[in-house]
Design a protein around this motif. Structure first.
Motif: not given
Ligand code: AMP
Length: 302
Positions: A102-109
């Protein structure tokens, strides 16, 4: 109607006075979707590491949860949380929180997840909740959860996310902490001033309370189960039942709809606490939920 949830996908280690488990499938979005998928098709968004494998996917797929937006991070480790419950099972201490992937998570839906009609921002870093909120432009109802960890470490960001939600769900103690107000009713009223139309206070074994901006109030008891084993995820499965009901609800999402939805949330949470993690929800069916909702209706009528 389509339902999307973003939140943690985790491995949990839990200790209770009567037993422990060192690796349970957990995370706010997982507990949520194991409940919501009993009522509406659910898409789950979040990252996992190499340690998240076929066995974990199988649990979600058996329930029909759509996992296309679960992002596998090569070389990464799945979010990990450890907690210990006291003899009073309403009391717990967090022993460890490892954000990992989750530290580097960038949500791309995906387009399908962005098209959500009903969106739940389960407990996770509030910046991430907001990024997902912004991608789901067409959502007609957005609810969110959070916890003391984010109230303390990301307060400003959390307030911005709350201002974008229709409904805020928090534990009673967390609502009081968020608003710095020791009286729950006043705390809920203060939270409504942050933007949402509805605030729901989760009160563990005592049930939950709904406050609406136009002055409405509704309270529902918890389902009185004696078979309590381990309560991790009770709040998330409550939210899952609530949002699953609303996603399947064709007409306007008003206070009357939320009242009924809370009964579904209450039923889902009561099953959740009857096993470790969300194990009790794995094989459950809709009929079992409906039966408990009918019992709740009897119990609360006078
Ligand atoms: P609940 O018992 O409803 O508060 O939810 C517990 C679940 O939340 C566990 O499965 C954890 O993996 C997850 N969790 C614990 N701490 C956090 C956190 N800081 N952010 C997101 N999820 C968390």
């Amino acid at each position: 109607m389509t339902l999307t949830v973003v939140g943690s996908i985790a491995f949990d280690a839990v200790e209770t006075p009567s037993g422990s488990r060192d690796r349970l499938l957990g995370g706010s979005a997982v507990h949520f979707s194991l409940a919501s998928s009993l009522l509406a098709e659910t898409r789950i968004v979040g990252p996992v590491g190499d340690d998240f494998g076929d066995a974990e996917y199988a649990i979600l797929h058996r329930r029909g949860v759509l996992t296309d937006d679960v992002e596998h991070v090569p070389g990464g480790k799945t979010f990990f949380w450890a907690g210990r419950y006291h003899r009073d099972i309403n009391q717990r201490d967090t022993l460890q929180t490892d954000l990992n992937v989750f530290e580097d998570f960038e949500p791309k839906l995906s387009e399908a997840s962005r098209a959500a009609d009903v969106l739940f921002l389960a407990n996770i870093q509030p910046d991430l909740q907001r990024e997902v909120r912004e991608q789901c432009e067409r959502a007609r109802f957005v609810a969110m959860d959070s916890m003391n960890f984010w109230i303390e470490s990301a307060h400003g960001s959390l307030l911005r996310t709350i201002s974008l939600a229709d409904c805020l769900l928090l534990n009673d103690g967390e609502l009081e902490q968020l608003t710095d107000e020791p009286n729950l009713t006043r705390a809920a009223r203060k939270a409504l001033e942050l933007g949402p139309r509805f605030v729901i206070a989760k009160q563990g074994e005592y049930g939950s309370a709904l406050y609406s901006r136009d002055g409405g109030y509704f309270g529902i008891t918890a389902y009185p189960t004696a078979d309590i084993v381990e309560p991790t995820g009770a709040g998330d499965s409550f939210a899952g039942g609530l949002m699953g009901f609303l996603a399947a609800h064709e007409s306007e999402i008003d206070e009357a709809a939320l009242r009924r939805a809370m009964a579904y949330g209450t039923a889902c949470a009561s099953f959740n606490v009857e096993g470790f993690g969300s194990e009790r929800l794995y094989e459950l069916d809709r009929a079992a939920i409906d039966a408990r909702v009918a019992e709740l209706e009897q119990m609360t009528r006078f």
